[in-house]
Design a protein around this motif. Sequence first.
Motif: not given
Length: 80
Positions: A18, A22-26, A28-31
């Motif tokens: 990977s 995705t790790s830099s935008s929390p 988007l991970r938990h909308p």
Amino acid sequence: MFPSPASRTALSGGGVPSTGATSSSPGLRHPRLAIFTLALAGVGATFKYVSTTIRNNELAQKNSPGSQFYVSVDRSGGGI
């Protein structure tokens, strides 16, 4: 030198490593969490606005020229 634990996990799963985007935008991970937090903040702001408005109206009535007939809601008996 040695692979990091995240890249080791990605490689051992047989997939492509990977990029970590995705790790830099929390958000988007938990909308659902982001939406819940915004809704809770909106409810709090609305509560504060209504509370301040009621307080300002109470003070305006108390300090009005005809204030000798003013009775606060707490002492008026609570309504009909």
